[in-house]
Design a protein around this motif. Sequence first.
Motif, PDB file in Angstrom:
ATOM      1  N   LEU A 119       2.266  -5.742  -7.963  1.00  0.00           N
ATOM      2  CA  LEU A 119       2.257  -4.513  -8.755  1.00  0.00           C
ATOM      3  C   LEU A 119       2.168  -3.232  -7.914  1.00  0.00           C
ATOM      4  CD1 LEU A 119       0.303  -5.640 -11.913  1.00  0.00           C
ATOM      5  CD2 LEU A 119       2.754  -5.369 -11.587  1.00  0.00           C
ATOM      6  N   PRO A 120       1.379  -3.181  -6.830  1.00  0.00           N
ATOM      7  CA  PRO A 120       1.414  -1.963  -6.010  1.00  0.00           C
ATOM      8  C   PRO A 120       2.795  -1.698  -5.417  1.00  0.00           C
ATOM      9  CG  PRO A 120      -0.535  -3.223  -5.496  1.00  0.00           C
ATOM     10  CD  PRO A 120       0.312  -4.072  -6.396  1.00  0.00           C
ATOM     11  N   HIS A 121       3.458  -2.749  -4.986  1.00  0.00           N
ATOM     12  CA  HIS A 121       4.814  -2.573  -4.454  1.00  0.00           C
ATOM     13  C   HIS A 121       5.745  -2.058  -5.536  1.00  0.00           C
ATOM     14  CE1 HIS A 121       8.881  -3.857  -3.254  1.00  0.00           C
ATOM     15  NE2 HIS A 121       8.482  -3.369  -2.102  1.00  0.00           N
ATOM     16  N   LEU A 122       5.637  -2.598  -6.721  1.00  0.00           N
ATOM     17  CA  LEU A 122       6.458  -2.143  -7.835  1.00  0.00           C
ATOM     18  C   LEU A 122       6.166  -0.678  -8.173  1.00  0.00           C
ATOM     19  CD1 LEU A 122       8.601  -3.098  -9.812  1.00  0.00           C
ATOM     20  CD2 LEU A 122       6.779  -3.813 -11.339  1.00  0.00           C
ATOM     21  N   ALA A 123       4.910  -0.262  -8.053  1.00  0.00           N
ATOM     22  CA  ALA A 123       4.553   1.139  -8.310  1.00  0.00           C
ATOM     23  C   ALA A 123       5.205   2.068  -7.294  1.00  0.00           C
ATOM     24  CB  ALA A 123       3.036   1.303  -8.283  1.00  0.00           C
ATOM     25  N   VAL A 124       5.194   1.684  -6.018  1.00  0.00           N
ATOM     26  CA  VAL A 124       5.810   2.524  -4.978  1.00  0.00           C
ATOM     27  C   VAL A 124       7.318   2.579  -5.161  1.00  0.00           C
ATOM     28  CG1 VAL A 124       6.219   2.723  -2.498  1.00  0.00           C
ATOM     29  CG2 VAL A 124       3.951   2.160  -3.325  1.00  0.00           C
ATOM     30  N   VAL A 125       7.936   1.446  -5.468  1.00  0.00           N
ATOM     31  CA  VAL A 125       9.379   1.422  -5.691  1.00  0.00           C
ATOM     32  C   VAL A 125       9.731   2.282  -6.904  1.00  0.00           C
ATOM     33  CG1 VAL A 125      11.308  -0.076  -6.378  1.00  0.00           C
ATOM     34  CG2 VAL A 125       9.766  -0.778  -4.556  1.00  0.00           C
ATOM     35  N   PRO A 185       0.258   3.624   1.458  1.00  0.00           N
ATOM     36  CA  PRO A 185      -1.004   3.045   1.947  1.00  0.00           C
ATOM     37  C   PRO A 185      -2.142   3.169   0.938  1.00  0.00           C
ATOM     38  CG  PRO A 185      -0.051   4.480   3.608  1.00  0.00           C
ATOM     39  CD  PRO A 185       0.752   4.656   2.362  1.00  0.00           C
ATOM     40  N   LEU A 186      -2.179   4.274   0.200  1.00  0.00           N
ATOM     41  CA  LEU A 186      -3.228   4.460  -0.801  1.00  0.00           C
ATOM     42  C   LEU A 186      -3.104   3.411  -1.907  1.00  0.00           C
ATOM     43  CD1 LEU A 186      -5.558   6.147  -1.992  1.00  0.00           C
ATOM     44  CD2 LEU A 186      -3.799   7.445  -3.208  1.00  0.00           C
ATOM     45  N   ILE A 187      -1.895   3.197  -2.395  1.00  0.00           N
ATOM     46  CA  ILE A 187      -1.699   2.230  -3.471  1.00  0.00           C
ATOM     47  C   ILE A 187      -2.049   0.821  -3.004  1.00  0.00           C
ATOM     48  CG2 ILE A 187       0.056   1.125  -4.906  1.00  0.00           C
ATOM     49  CD1 ILE A 187       1.327   3.872  -5.233  1.00  0.00           C
ATOM     50  N   TYR A 188      -1.612   0.475  -1.801  1.00  0.00           N
ATOM     51  CA  TYR A 188      -1.925  -0.866  -1.298  1.00  0.00           C
ATOM     52  C   TYR A 188      -3.404  -1.027  -0.988  1.00  0.00           C
ATOM     53  CZ  TYR A 188       2.820  -2.554  -1.065  1.00  0.00           C
ATOM     54  OH  TYR A 188       4.068  -2.987  -1.401  1.00  0.00           O
ATOM     55  N   SER A 189      -4.063   0.049  -0.583  1.00  0.00           N
ATOM     56  CA  SER A 189      -5.482  -0.064  -0.263  1.00  0.00           C
ATOM     57  C   SER A 189      -6.346  -0.171  -1.515  1.00  0.00           C
ATOM     58  CB  SER A 189      -5.938   1.106   0.602  1.00  0.00           C
ATOM     59  OG  SER A 189      -5.822   2.318  -0.109  1.00  0.00           O
ATOM     60  N   LEU A 190      -5.793   0.126  -2.683  1.00  0.00           N
ATOM     61  CA  LEU A 190      -6.558  -0.010  -3.922  1.00  0.00           C
ATOM     62  C   LEU A 190      -6.848  -1.470  -4.249  1.00  0.00           C
ATOM     63  CD1 LEU A 190      -5.053   2.743  -6.213  1.00  0.00           C
ATOM     64  CD2 LEU A 190      -7.255   2.724  -5.043  1.00  0.00           C
ATOM     65  N   ARG A 191      -6.226  -2.384  -3.524  1.00  0.00           N
ATOM     66  CA  ARG A 191      -6.553  -3.805  -3.693  1.00  0.00           C
ATOM     67  C   ARG A 191      -7.888  -4.121  -3.046  1.00  0.00           C
ATOM     68  NH1 ARG A 191      -2.317  -6.732  -0.834  1.00  0.00           N
ATOM     69  NH2 ARG A 191      -3.571  -8.540  -1.380  1.00  0.00           N
ATOM     70  N   ASN A 192      -8.334  -3.285  -2.140  1.00  0.00           N
ATOM     71  CA  ASN A 192      -9.582  -3.499  -1.418  1.00  0.00           C
ATOM     72  C   ASN A 192     -10.759  -3.145  -2.338  1.00  0.00           C
ATOM     73  OD1 ASN A 192     -11.818  -3.306   0.257  1.00  0.00           O
ATOM     74  ND2 ASN A 192     -10.623  -2.525   1.982  1.00  0.00           N
ATOM     75  N   GLN A 193     -11.642  -4.083  -2.564  1.00  0.00           N
ATOM     76  CA  GLN A 193     -12.761  -3.889  -3.488  1.00  0.00           C
ATOM     77  C   GLN A 193     -13.710  -2.801  -2.989  1.00  0.00           C
ATOM     78  OE1 GLN A 193     -12.883  -5.298  -6.500  1.00  0.00           O
ATOM     79  NE2 GLN A 193     -14.618  -3.985  -6.917  1.00  0.00           N
ATOM     80  N   GLU A 194     -13.940  -2.723  -1.679  1.00  0.00           N
ATOM     81  CA  GLU A 194     -14.839  -1.698  -1.137  1.00  0.00           C
ATOM     82  C   GLU A 194     -14.288  -0.299  -1.402  1.00  0.00           C
ATOM     83  OE1 GLU A 194     -15.325  -2.551   2.992  1.00  0.00           O
ATOM     84  OE2 GLU A 194     -16.286  -4.478   2.614  1.00  0.00           O
ATOM     85  N   LEU A 195     -12.978  -0.137  -1.273  1.00  0.00           N
ATOM     86  CA  LEU A 195     -12.370   1.164  -1.551  1.00  0.00           C
ATOM     87  C   LEU A 195     -12.471   1.502  -3.035  1.00  0.00           C
ATOM     88  CD1 LEU A 195     -10.849   3.537  -0.290  1.00  0.00           C
ATOM     89  CD2 LEU A 195      -8.751   2.381  -0.911  1.00  0.00           C
ATOM     90  N   LYS A 196     -12.278   0.520  -3.898  1.00  0.00           N
ATOM     91  CA  LYS A 196     -12.428   0.749  -5.344  1.00  0.00           C
ATOM     92  C   LYS A 196     -13.846   1.211  -5.669  1.00  0.00           C
ATOM     93  CE  LYS A 196      -9.077  -2.618  -7.031  1.00  0.00           C
ATOM     94  NZ  LYS A 196      -8.926  -3.893  -7.743  1.00  0.00           N
TER      95      LYS A 196
END
Length: 144
Positions: free
Chosen positions: A81-87, A126-137
Amino acid sequence: NTFSLPLCQGNAVGQFFCEIPHILKLSCSDAYLRKVGLLVVSACLTFGCFVFMVVSYVEIFRAVLRIPLEQGRHKAFSTCLPHLAVVSLFLSTAISAHLKPPSTSSPSLDLVVSVLYSVVPPAVNPLIYSLRNQELKDALRKLM
Protein backbone atom coordinates in the motif's frame (compact mmCIF):
# COMPACT_ATOMS: atom_id res chain seq x y z
CA ASN A 1 13.68 14.24 -34.65
CA THR A 2 12.31 16.96 -32.40
CA PHE A 3 15.70 18.34 -31.47
CA SER A 4 16.60 18.93 -35.14
CA LEU A 5 13.84 21.55 -35.52
CA PRO A 6 14.92 25.11 -36.32
CA LEU A 7 14.13 27.36 -33.36
CA CYS A 8 13.14 30.94 -34.08
CA GLN A 9 12.23 32.05 -30.56
CA GLY A 10 15.59 31.24 -28.97
CA ASN A 11 16.50 28.05 -27.20
CA ALA A 12 15.51 28.91 -23.64
CA VAL A 13 12.69 26.78 -22.29
CA GLY A 14 11.16 28.41 -19.22
CA GLN A 15 10.47 25.09 -17.55
CA PHE A 16 11.93 22.78 -14.97
CA PHE A 17 12.42 20.15 -17.69
CA CYS A 18 13.19 20.42 -21.38
CA GLU A 19 9.98 18.70 -22.41
CA ILE A 20 9.14 18.06 -26.05
CA PRO A 21 5.86 20.07 -26.20
CA HIS A 22 7.71 23.17 -25.03
CA ILE A 23 10.41 22.66 -27.66
CA LEU A 24 7.72 22.35 -30.33
CA LYS A 25 6.32 25.72 -29.21
CA LEU A 26 9.73 27.34 -29.86
CA SER A 27 9.93 25.94 -33.39
CA CYS A 28 9.30 28.24 -36.33
CA SER A 29 8.55 25.39 -38.74
CA ASP A 30 5.20 23.69 -39.07
CA ALA A 31 5.51 20.71 -36.75
CA TYR A 32 2.00 19.32 -37.16
CA LEU A 33 3.13 15.82 -38.18
CA ARG A 34 5.69 15.76 -35.38
CA LYS A 35 3.02 16.76 -32.88
CA VAL A 36 0.67 14.04 -34.12
CA GLY A 37 3.49 11.48 -34.06
CA LEU A 38 4.46 12.54 -30.56
CA LEU A 39 0.86 12.27 -29.44
CA VAL A 40 0.42 8.78 -30.92
CA VAL A 41 3.70 7.44 -29.50
CA SER A 42 3.01 9.00 -26.08
CA ALA A 43 -0.52 7.63 -25.98
CA CYS A 44 0.65 4.12 -26.90
CA LEU A 45 3.44 4.15 -24.32
CA THR A 46 1.20 5.59 -21.62
CA PHE A 47 -1.58 3.10 -22.30
CA GLY A 48 0.88 0.19 -22.36
CA CYS A 49 2.48 1.23 -19.07
CA PHE A 50 -0.91 1.78 -17.46
CA VAL A 51 -2.19 -1.64 -18.51
CA PHE A 52 1.03 -3.27 -17.29
CA MET A 53 0.72 -1.53 -13.91
CA VAL A 54 -2.94 -2.47 -13.47
CA VAL A 55 -2.28 -6.11 -14.38
CA SER A 56 0.73 -6.17 -12.03
CA TYR A 57 -1.24 -4.77 -9.09
CA VAL A 58 -4.16 -7.13 -9.73
CA GLU A 59 -1.76 -10.09 -9.69
CA ILE A 60 -0.05 -8.79 -6.53
CA PHE A 61 -3.36 -8.37 -4.71
CA ARG A 62 -4.55 -11.80 -5.87
CA ALA A 63 -1.34 -13.36 -4.54
CA VAL A 64 -1.66 -11.50 -1.23
CA LEU A 65 -5.28 -12.55 -0.80
CA ARG A 66 -4.24 -16.20 -1.22
CA ILE A 67 -1.96 -15.98 1.84
CA PRO A 68 -3.64 -18.22 4.44
CA LEU A 69 -2.71 -16.31 7.60
CA GLU A 70 -4.34 -12.98 8.44
CA GLN A 71 -1.06 -11.64 9.87
CA GLY A 72 0.79 -12.54 6.66
CA ARG A 73 -1.81 -10.77 4.52
CA HIS A 74 -1.62 -7.71 6.75
CA LYS A 75 2.17 -7.61 6.47
CA ALA A 76 2.04 -7.99 2.68
CA PHE A 77 -0.57 -5.26 2.32
CA SER A 78 1.41 -2.94 4.58
CA THR A 79 4.31 -3.36 2.15
CA CYS A 80 2.23 -2.90 -1.03
CA LEU A 81 0.00 0.00 0.00
CA PRO A 82 2.77 2.59 0.61
CA HIS A 83 4.16 1.86 -2.83
CA LEU A 84 0.71 2.21 -4.33
CA ALA A 85 0.30 5.56 -2.53
CA VAL A 86 3.56 6.91 -3.99
CA VAL A 87 2.69 5.67 -7.48
CA SER A 88 -0.78 7.26 -7.19
CA LEU A 89 0.73 10.56 -6.04
CA PHE A 90 3.15 10.58 -8.97
CA LEU A 91 0.53 9.59 -11.54
CA SER A 92 -2.07 12.08 -10.34
CA THR A 93 0.35 15.03 -10.42
CA ALA A 94 1.85 13.97 -13.77
CA ILE A 95 -1.56 13.47 -15.34
CA SER A 96 -2.77 16.85 -14.09
CA ALA A 97 0.39 18.45 -15.49
CA HIS A 98 0.07 16.96 -18.96
CA LEU A 99 -3.68 16.83 -19.50
CA LYS A 100 -4.64 20.35 -18.47
CA PRO A 101 -5.92 22.54 -21.30
CA PRO A 102 -3.29 24.82 -22.89
CA SER A 103 -5.58 27.82 -22.36
CA THR A 104 -5.08 27.58 -18.58
CA SER A 105 -1.34 27.17 -18.96
CA SER A 106 1.06 29.74 -17.61
CA PRO A 107 4.84 29.37 -17.30
CA SER A 108 4.80 29.77 -13.52
CA LEU A 109 1.96 27.26 -13.06
CA ASP A 110 3.70 24.79 -15.40
CA LEU A 111 6.90 25.16 -13.37
CA VAL A 112 5.10 24.53 -10.06
CA VAL A 113 3.29 21.47 -11.41
CA SER A 114 6.53 20.10 -12.92
CA VAL A 115 8.25 20.43 -9.55
CA LEU A 116 5.25 18.77 -7.89
CA TYR A 117 5.40 15.63 -9.98
CA SER A 118 9.18 15.38 -10.11
CA VAL A 119 10.19 16.36 -6.57
CA VAL A 120 7.28 15.64 -4.24
CA PRO A 121 6.81 11.88 -4.86
CA PRO A 122 10.51 11.02 -4.33
CA ALA A 123 10.63 13.32 -1.28
CA VAL A 124 7.49 11.81 0.27
CA ASN A 125 8.52 8.24 -0.60
CA PRO A 126 10.80 7.72 2.46
CA LEU A 127 8.15 9.21 4.76
CA ILE A 128 5.43 6.91 3.44
CA TYR A 129 7.63 3.83 3.68
CA SER A 130 8.83 4.77 7.15
CA LEU A 131 5.22 4.85 8.40
CA ARG A 132 5.47 1.06 8.52
CA ASN A 133 7.89 1.49 11.43
CA GLN A 134 5.97 1.21 14.71
CA GLU A 135 8.41 3.49 16.59
CA LEU A 136 7.86 6.26 14.04
CA LYS A 137 4.08 5.83 14.30
CA ASP A 138 4.30 6.17 18.08
CA ALA A 139 6.47 9.28 17.77
CA LEU A 140 3.95 10.86 15.34
CA ARG A 141 1.07 10.07 17.70
CA LYS A 142 2.98 11.79 20.54
CA LEU A 143 3.67 14.78 18.33
CA MET A 144 0.01 15.10 17.34
